[in-house]
Design a protein around this motif. Structure first.
Motif, mmCIF file in Angstrom:
data_model
loop_
_atom_site.group_PDB
_atom_site.id
_atom_site.type_symbol
_atom_site.label_atom_id
_atom_site.label_comp_id
_atom_site.label_asym_id
_atom_site.label_seq_id
_atom_site.Cartn_x
_atom_site.Cartn_y
_atom_site.Cartn_z
ATOM 1 N N ASP B 298 78.471 -28.477 14.148
ATOM 2 C CA ASP B 298 78.451 -27.392 12.893
ATOM 3 C C ASP B 298 76.845 -27.231 12.772
ATOM 4 O OD1 ASP B 298 78.567 -26.171 10.734
ATOM 5 O OD2 ASP B 298 79.551 -27.778 9.304
ATOM 6 N N CYS B 299 76.424 -25.945 13.054
ATOM 7 C CA CYS B 299 75.050 -25.777 12.997
ATOM 8 C C CYS B 299 74.735 -25.013 11.610
ATOM 9 C CB CYS B 299 74.641 -24.849 13.959
ATOM 10 S SG CYS B 299 74.769 -25.588 15.625
ATOM 11 N N SER B 300 75.942 -24.699 10.862
ATOM 12 C CA SER B 300 75.785 -23.922 9.500
ATOM 13 C C SER B 300 74.596 -24.014 8.912
ATOM 14 C CB SER B 300 77.014 -23.873 9.054
ATOM 15 O OG SER B 300 77.346 -24.907 8.502
ATOM 16 N N LEU B 301 74.406 -25.378 8.422
ATOM 17 C CA LEU B 301 73.258 -25.719 7.728
ATOM 18 C C LEU B 301 71.795 -25.634 8.271
ATOM 19 C CD1 LEU B 301 73.592 -26.823 4.797
ATOM 20 C CD2 LEU B 301 73.398 -29.136 5.492
ATOM 21 N N ALA B 302 71.903 -25.658 9.586
ATOM 22 C CA ALA B 302 70.537 -25.681 10.214
ATOM 23 C C ALA B 302 70.173 -24.339 10.582
ATOM 24 C CB ALA B 302 70.542 -26.700 11.566
ATOM 25 N N ASP B 635 71.345 -21.623 1.271
ATOM 26 C CA ASP B 635 71.622 -23.233 1.327
ATOM 27 C C ASP B 635 71.040 -23.720 2.278
ATOM 28 O OD1 ASP B 635 73.201 -21.823 3.246
ATOM 29 O OD2 ASP B 635 74.619 -23.875 2.856
ATOM 30 N N GLY B 636 70.917 -23.241 3.677
ATOM 31 C CA GLY B 636 70.659 -23.936 4.687
ATOM 32 C C GLY B 636 69.330 -24.328 4.923
ATOM 33 N N LEU B 637 69.203 -25.270 6.039
ATOM 34 C CA LEU B 637 67.731 -25.897 6.317
ATOM 35 C C LEU B 637 66.773 -24.434 6.652
ATOM 36 C CD1 LEU B 637 68.064 -28.806 8.425
ATOM 37 C CD2 LEU B 637 67.077 -28.664 6.294
ATOM 38 N N ALA B 651 70.346 -22.403 -5.250
ATOM 39 C CA ALA B 651 70.901 -23.100 -4.034
ATOM 40 C C ALA B 651 72.184 -23.467 -4.600
ATOM 41 C CB ALA B 651 70.008 -24.004 -3.540
ATOM 42 N N PRO B 652 73.274 -23.527 -3.669
ATOM 43 C CA PRO B 652 74.525 -24.334 -4.068
ATOM 44 C C PRO B 652 74.112 -25.817 -3.989
ATOM 45 C CG PRO B 652 74.767 -23.380 -2.056
ATOM 46 C CD PRO B 652 73.248 -22.745 -2.467
ATOM 47 N N ALA B 653 74.983 -26.724 -4.517
ATOM 48 C CA ALA B 653 75.040 -27.972 -4.384
ATOM 49 C C ALA B 653 75.208 -28.525 -3.110
ATOM 50 C CB ALA B 653 75.994 -28.801 -5.457
ATOM 51 N N THR B 654 76.111 -27.667 -1.943
ATOM 52 C CA THR B 654 76.224 -28.056 -0.908
ATOM 53 C C THR B 654 74.921 -27.686 0.003
ATOM 54 O OG1 THR B 654 77.167 -25.856 -0.816
ATOM 55 C CG2 THR B 654 78.643 -27.794 -0.678
ATOM 56 N N ALA B 655 73.874 -27.223 -0.575
ATOM 57 C CA ALA B 655 72.617 -27.049 0.396
ATOM 58 C C ALA B 655 72.264 -28.350 1.060
ATOM 59 C CB ALA B 655 71.637 -26.283 -0.416
ATOM 60 N N ALA B 656 71.255 -27.984 2.037
ATOM 61 C CA ALA B 656 70.516 -29.123 2.620
ATOM 62 C C ALA B 656 69.638 -29.596 1.653
ATOM 63 C CB ALA B 656 69.777 -28.665 3.725
ATOM 64 N N ASP B 657 69.372 -30.941 1.746
ATOM 65 C CA ASP B 657 68.464 -31.562 0.557
ATOM 66 C C ASP B 657 67.300 -31.059 0.392
ATOM 67 O OD1 ASP B 657 69.632 -34.718 1.118
ATOM 68 O OD2 ASP B 657 70.124 -33.148 2.417
#
Lengths: 51, 761
Positions: B298-302, B635-637, B651-657
């Motif tokens: 799952d690359c969605s965050l990256a 949200d993503g990296l 950013a939403p809470a589901t975003a990358a740190d």
């Protein structure tokens, strides 16, 4: 005037006592979890006290 | 779990399915030693609510072996567990069994908030001094004369010393800091006013005069400190809430040594050439190359791609992607400091643009205000000397001017509004990192959204369910329940309760699909080419060879089409932004086709697909160059550099740190309406701030002439200052009524949020 000589120190002493009481409470962490403290009153604790 | 189901705060139940228990090595890594073999682990448990929760958790954790004590902090929603020994007690699993999701918390060396403690102590001291001095001053005002008045003044002077030294120190330091760097802030006139007032009052007291302003200078400090403390508490609460979210970046990885030994190493110690085992459900810690195993990533965050990527040995993988289905062995090709993640952080730091240049309203006002006030006082002084030749009188009046104009109301005008606004947002699940963020959000004129994970949930949704035979759909749902692949999760949602088939031997083939046998027939759910081995592929080309199908003995019985599910209220949020005259643009790393579809369904006219992280950054910078103030929501990296380059970011809470830390606002609920709401509240706060500044200015235009003419007495100063402060605070509270009331779902939380309003004062 005579009364002031002991009333003013008396006032300041009592006020200072309150202030130091608050600072002590702050330092001992009593304000760190206000929500928890409010709810904990409902928790039945076992008889043996916490360390 | 009695009174309040953890489900009540569903917003915090973010990515339940991809949540894996942290391994015991990871827990050990995140714990800190208290000496004497005792270790403490801090866990964030977002769903603790009430006394029953506290008791359940503390009792259950206390019963575990080696656990010394467990203490819940309900305000911060954390549990501190102290334990001994080499074995990590299974407390995360124990919490999971009770129905509480727990996240590991980075160990903090400095646990207590020093600034807050200092502020509260200063408020206490200033409050004590202000109260006592006011008491003495009232006696003076009501007619104490001669020796009695002098005694009262001396006592006041004594009480004021610790208050000035301790509480005033905060302002003196800040003012000195600003002056040293050639800047001006609100603390400069405060520091000058307070110290001059004290000096002159002392002079008056020594000379048996009656113009002593001890009460004014100390109560000024007291009022301002209250505003400052509330402001700090609000920001700290938001920061705590954001810190308590689950950490998405990998903390470490299981490293395979040459001799077959396995070690769990923190990310920072992984070097190129090391081999790591990445289990399904874990994130990849550093850039690497796959040695063994097939899986879906799952690359969605990256990268922003919404469709999971199928990978096989030999392929390169980026740090930050999530391994979905099968275990992988990866050889690290870069250390953490050279990985994708670190590169994003570097881009982000380089991009620090708009917000660094932003000067806060209070600072801009005080840059005008302070010289004007000081000049007025000086001119008054000169004027009175010329008119009367009386040095002492001229000095007294000039200082009275300074005290009357001391920006008590002005110093409160901005922070109080922001405290009320931040609280309003907090109740709606929106965390504001600092006050300047609201000022910046109020003036944005274009909004840029990321697609995957922001406008969409980054989770596929089955779109053709009605056209599929219900019986086949039920079979597929039962099969899908065995996999954590996002497509499977989407299908599993259609399971019929009770009507379960009994499958024998369900196996997942990472990268392909799921296989199960039932009464002699073989069912497969997965890629067309693998599952439908007997079918002639090529038909139904609409979904391509990668389409997902259900087959029975190799014959296709159902095929599934997915689309990325839109975030709740995305359309409404975009419409509201347009109504607020903020046009919306979409930037994505995903394919043009996927973007076009989302853009069409949301009514977004402008979008740019296939962007690299630097491309997003460039786009933001171009917009900024032509004079736009950009709001970035992502949200993503890959959004992180853009988030920090924008004028303001959400950013939403589901975003990358990293993204969460870079953003000015973080919203915890799923609904995208948080964005227009934040904009609305910020704009209203902006207009209230302007009103407050106007009120404070109006007060000055009335009070200053009185002071210049020499009619200001300590009594008038005290009344005028308190009245203007109250007026400003009252005006700020109007914000509560302004904003639309929170939707019904927030009611459960309100009780807790309200408790937080009762700060340590």
């Amino acid at each position: 005037m005579r009364t002031l000589a002991y009333l003013i120190p008396g006032t300041l002493l009592l006020g200072g006592l309150g202030l130091s009481g608050f600072l002590w409470a702050l330092k001992s962490g009593q304000y760190e979890d206000l929500d928890g403290a409010a709810e904990r009153i409902l928790v039945d604790q076992e008889d043996k006290p916490e360390r | 779990m009695s009174c309040c189901a953890p489900g009540a705060e569903t917003a915090l139940d973010l990515n339940g399915a991809t949540w894996v228990l942290p391994s015991s090595q990871e827990i050990r890594l995140a714990s800190r030693s208290l000496g004497d073999d005792l270790r403490q682990t801090d866990l964030s448990v977002p769903t603790v609510h009430c006394a029953a929760c506290i008791q359940t958790i503390e009792a259950a954790l206390g019963k575990l072996d080696h656990v010394e004590s467990a203490r819940v902090n309900l305000s911060t929603k954390r549990v501190a567990v102290r334990w001994r020994g080499d074995e990590v007690p299974p407390f995360v699993a124990a919490l999971g069994r009770l129905g509480y999701e727990a996240h590991l918390f980075a160990p903090e060396i400095d646990d207590k908030d020093k600034t807050l403690a200092e502020l509260i102590r200063a408020v206490a001291v200033a409050g004590f001094a202000a109260g006592n001095i006011m008491l003495l001053s009232v006696s003076v005002w009501s007619g104490a004369e001669g020796a009695t008045r002098d005694l009262f003044h001396w006592v006041s002077a004594l009480i004021a010393i610790p208050a000035l030294a301790f509480a005033g120190g905060i302002f003196f330091r800040s003012a000195w800091n600003a002056l040293r760097h050639g800047r001006m802030n609100m603390d400069v006139p405060i520091a000058v006013g307070v110290s001059l007032a004290y000096a002159m009052s002392l002079y008056e007291t020594i000379n048996h005069g009656d113009h002593a302003y001890f009460d004014a200078s100390v109560s000024l400090l007291f009022f301002l400190l209250i505003g400052r403390t509330l402001d700090h508490v609000m920001r700290e609460r938001a920061r705590t809430a954001v810190k308590g979210l689950s950490q998405l970046a990998a903390r470490g990885a299981m490293v395979l040594r040459g001799d077959g030994a396995r070690d769990y190493l923190p990310v920072g110690e992984i070097e190129p050439g090391m081999r790591m085992l990445i289990a399904a459900g874990e994130r990849i810690p550093v850039d690497g190359k796959i040695i063994q195993g097939t899986s879906d990533l799952d690359c969605s965050l990256a990268s922003g791609e919404s469709t999971p990527k199928n990978v096989a040995p030999g392929e390169a993988v980026q740090a930050g992607v999530l391994n979905l289905t099968g275990p992988l062995t990866i050889e690290a090709t870069a250390a953490a400091k050279d990985s994708f993640l670190a590169e994003m952080v570097r881009l982000m730091e380089a991009a620090e643009g708009g917000r660094a240049q932003y000067r806060r309203i209070a600072d801009r006002v005080s840059a005008l205000y302070a010289p004007m006030v000081h000049l007025t006082a000086f001119v008054t002084f000169l004027g009175w000397i010329v008119a009367t030749g009386d040095w002492h009188r001229a000095m007294t009046i000039a200082i009275a001017v300074l005290i009357i104009t001391c920006p008590c109301a002005l110093g409160l005008a901005v922070p109080i509004v922001q405290v009320v606004a931040a609280r309003r947002l907090f109740e709606n699940g929106i965390m504001v990192k600092d006050g300047s963020a609201m000022e910046r959000l109020a003036i944005v004129d274009i909004a840029v959204f990321d697609k995957t994970g922001t406008l969409t949930l980054g989770q596929p949704r089955l779109v053709n369910a009605p056209s599929i035979d219900p019986a086949m759909l039920a079979v597929a749902a039962d099969l899908a329940a065995h996999s954590r692949h996002p497509f499977s999760k989407a299908i599993a949602g259609f399971a019929i309760p009770g009507g379960q088939l009994k499958f024998d031997a369900v196996t997942e083939h990472p990268g392909f699909g799921i296989e199960a046998t039932d009464a002699g027939s073989t069912w497969r759910l997965g890629r067309r080419g693998w599952a439908g081995w007997k079918a002639r592929t090529g038909g139904e080309a609409k979904h391509g060879y990668g389409g997902t199908v259900l087959t029975k003995n190799g014959m296709i019985v159902a095929s599934f089409a997915f689309e990325d599910a839109l975030r709740v209220d995305a359309r409404a949020a975009i419409d509201q932004l347009s109504d607020a005259r903020v046009p919306v643009e979409m930037l994505s790393g995903d394919t043009a086709a996927a973007c076009a579809e989302v853009a069409k369904s949301l009514g977004i006219d402008n979008f740019v697909p296939c962007l690299l992280p630097s491309g997003k950054l460039e786009r933001i910078e171009t917009l900024a160059k032509v004079g736009h103030r950009v709001l970035m929501v992502g949200d993503g990296l890959n959004d992180t550099p853009a988030l920090s380059a924008a004028h303001v970011s959400i950013a939403p809470a589901t975003a990358a740190d990293v993204g969460r830390n870079a953003a000015d606002f973080v919203f915890l609920r799923e609904s995208l309406l948080a964005v227009p709401l934040a904009l609305d509240v910020s704009r209203k706060a902006g207009s209230l701030i302007r009103q407050n500044i106007a009120v404070a200015t109006l007060y000055n235009t009335i009070a200053v002439p009185i002071a210049i003419l020499g009619h200001a007495t300590p009594l008038i100063a005290a009344i005028a200052m308190s009245a203007s402060s109250l007026l400003v605070i009252g005006n700020a509270l109007r914000l509560e009524g302004f904003v639309r009331h929170a939707p019904a779902e927030t009611v459960a939380n309100d009780r807790h949020s309200n408790n937080g309003g009762r700060v340590q004062l």
